[in-house]
Design a protein around this motif. Sequence first.
Motif, PDB file in Angstrom:
ATOM      1  N   ALA A 140       0.441  -0.968   0.030  1.00 20.41           N
ATOM      2  CA  ALA A 140       0.255  -0.428  -0.230  1.00 20.41           C
ATOM      3  C   ALA A 140       1.056   0.784  -0.094  1.00 20.41           C
ATOM      4  O   ALA A 140       2.162   0.946   0.473  1.00 20.41           O
ATOM      5  N   VAL A 141       0.462   2.523  -0.569  1.00 20.51           N
ATOM      6  CA  VAL A 141       0.925   4.021  -0.726  1.00 20.51           C
ATOM      7  C   VAL A 141       0.390   4.712  -0.375  1.00 20.51           C
ATOM      8  O   VAL A 141      -0.227   5.033  -0.858  1.00 20.51           O
TER       9      VAL A 141
ATOM     10  N   ALA B  56       8.294  10.157  10.173  1.00 20.37           N
ATOM     11  CA  ALA B  56       8.677   9.390  10.960  1.00 20.37           C
ATOM     12  C   ALA B  56       7.945   8.895  11.534  1.00 20.37           C
ATOM     13  O   ALA B  56       8.534   7.312  12.581  1.00 20.37           O
ATOM     14  N   GLN B  57       7.300   9.415  12.346  1.00 20.21           N
ATOM     15  CA  GLN B  57       6.167   9.153  14.305  1.00 20.21           C
ATOM     16  C   GLN B  57       5.492   7.715  13.730  1.00 20.21           C
ATOM     17  O   GLN B  57       4.801   7.980  14.780  1.00 20.21           O
ATOM     18  N   MET B  58       5.433   7.692  12.716  1.00 23.51           N
ATOM     19  CA  MET B  58       4.717   6.978  12.072  1.00 23.51           C
ATOM     20  C   MET B  58       4.745   5.614  11.413  1.00 23.51           C
ATOM     21  O   MET B  58       3.857   4.585  10.867  1.00 23.51           O
ATOM     22  N   CYS B  59       6.343   5.851  11.342  1.00 25.70           N
ATOM     23  CA  CYS B  59       6.665   4.018  10.481  1.00 25.70           C
ATOM     24  C   CYS B  59       8.056   3.668  11.301  1.00 25.70           C
ATOM     25  O   CYS B  59       8.230   4.058  12.761  1.00 25.70           O
TER      26      CYS B  59
ATOM     27  N   ALA C  51      -3.303   4.043   7.343  1.00 25.23           N
ATOM     28  CA  ALA C  51      -1.927   2.951   7.628  1.00 25.23           C
ATOM     29  C   ALA C  51      -2.510   1.657   7.862  1.00 25.23           C
ATOM     30  O   ALA C  51      -2.451   0.446   7.969  1.00 25.23           O
ATOM     31  N   MET C  52      -3.396   2.164   9.749  1.00 25.29           N
ATOM     32  CA  MET C  52      -3.597   1.178  10.354  1.00 25.29           C
ATOM     33  C   MET C  52      -4.702   0.462   9.274  1.00 25.29           C
ATOM     34  O   MET C  52      -4.854  -0.945   9.511  1.00 25.29           O
ATOM     35  N   LEU C  53      -5.901   1.068   8.934  1.00 28.25           N
ATOM     36  CA  LEU C  53      -6.328   0.274   7.906  1.00 28.25           C
ATOM     37  C   LEU C  53      -6.320  -0.913   7.310  1.00 28.25           C
ATOM     38  O   LEU C  53      -6.517  -2.049   7.154  1.00 28.25           O
TER      39      LEU C  53
END
Lengths: 336, 336
Positions: free
Chosen positions: A86-87, A165-168, A139-141
């Motif tokens: 997914a992008v 960066a805070q979600m990867c 991203a969660m979905l």
Amino acid sequence: MTTQTVIQAMADKVLAGDRRALAQAITLIESGRDDHRIKALALLDLLQNSNREALRLGLSGTPGVGKSTFIESFGMMLVAQGLKVAVLAIDPSSARTGGSILGDKTRMERLTREPNAYIRPSPSQTELGGVARRTREAAMLCEAAGYDIILIETVGVGQSETVVAQMCDVFTLLLAPAGGDELQGVKRGIMEMADLILINKADGDLAAAAQRTCADYAGALHLLRKRAQDPDGFPKAACVSALQDTGLPEAWEDIQHLVTWRKSQGLFVKTRADQARYWFAQDIRNGFLAQLERDPYKQKIIDLAEKVGQGDMSPSRAAQLALASLRSAPINDANT
Amino acid sequence: MTTQTVIQAMADKVLAGDRRALAQAITLIESGRDDHRIKALALLDLLQNSNREALRLGLSGTPGVGKSTFIESFGMMLVAQGLKVAVLAIDPSSARTGGSILGDKTRMERLTREPNAYIRPSPSQTELGGVARRTREAAMLCEAAGYDIILIETVGVGQSETVVAQMCDVFTLLLAPAGGDELQGVKRGIMEMADLILINKADGDLAAAAQRTCADYAGALHLLRKRAQDPDGFPKAACVSALQDTGLPEAWEDIQHLVTWRKSQGLFVKTRADQARYWFAQDIRNGFLAQLERDPYKQKIIDLAEKVGQGDMSPSRAAQLALASLRSAPINDANT
């Protein structure tokens, strides 16, 4: 059907990997409407414990660095290995213009046609905080929908790298070959976030320049303080050519090595927990401050600002009066 | 005496130029106690329309640039002209260590002994926002006490320059002579705030280097976009020697020229009004967010963060629940 039944049906379809349901679910979480927000939160509750784990890979690079070509080549390589990709994108400029990096999907023609790839443009929002929350939830979905890799890209300007960066799990910086002088073009703060610096366009006339740039960055990374989350040899710099598909398997190996090591040290889970708490704190802050933008407080604040501007009242006194008027501030749940 | 009578008496003494009352008044506005804050706001109300206007002069410079020597020499020159000078400081490091730039008054030995000079160390605070409000209010008290010039100094690191520039009429950047490479050491954002860049230590062995540095900055300033608040020739760069007292009268003339021109254009009053509104907005924001640091919200937020960290709840749902618990949040007036 009741609302609860509708949301449950949507959750089931997302879990079954239904692309259309995933798209609808992301549209729901992107909506600014209060009733949609209630449904979105219910959906997130249902998908919170899907027990699926995707690798969230952040990718930052300035315009012209070949980001779209890289995502297409890298994504095609992963898909060829049987992985679902997914992008997502966080486009800080969309906060201003409503535009979107990935609006033009033709820039990733091959990947767009892949059944195991899902490309979603950046949500348009008035501010970066809003885009961040929506992308993180998207991203969660995607994770719940069974994607293995979630690539989250951003243009390398301003604060959006920090947000990504805070979600990867892994953060990659994509750079173009350049002279030594341009080394200073990358902010120290951004370089300190990078797990992997990839010099793209290491092909043709630029091959030699790419090697030099890579050596420069490898040297610069060496000067930075070692982080707890790095195994030996990381963060590292390497050359790739998205155009000629060179260096991509090696980059993917590096990423996997990094993830395996971090998992073995308990750092992968720890970072995710830290990030979740970070976003929780950000959401509270933003939701709380949003109250100030609504009537009757908004008008009260405008009136007081007028007095302050005319010198009739000190800023401190005016702030105290404004806060007193917020004494029984109703917090609107739907807009958290 | 009633509280109101006490505060009125304090205000009268401040207006009469009583140094001891001024010191007590500043201590009152610096206090974190709720009952002190109520009194401090009452005092500010009484002094709001003193009809006295001081020139608020911001001064930023990194350690080693000779800031204390400059303030002493510049301050002594102003005092010799019959002007009353107050010196305040915003020390970003005091937010961390509790230390203070001006804690060591011996660094301004002559000025400290002048009856027409008042030197106040930076308030120690846990965060820059708190220091900023207290220094801004202290400047207002000094203005009411009849000081003609209020020098507000800060160390040139981080965000403290922005804070100082937002409470001053004229912002001066003090630099040391340096090689051409070090031009990049000054952040563009800080240079854009400067009305006057003074190269100090233009004496002895460093005289030639100071001239070159001055020329470099003059060239760099020339490249910046012209601001509405600048007359011809500004912002400008000039050499001074605080040690030998050279260039100081010229710098003072430049500052006066700038102020006279801005007043003639209505820009002086406009900037002050803009600044007052800016601080009003900041105070509301900080006062509002301070609620989150107090029980029962604080404990509720800690509990929810725990669930978020364990993956039992999405950050979005947890934020919504936290905000819902703030529904009837009592805003404590005293802590605005």
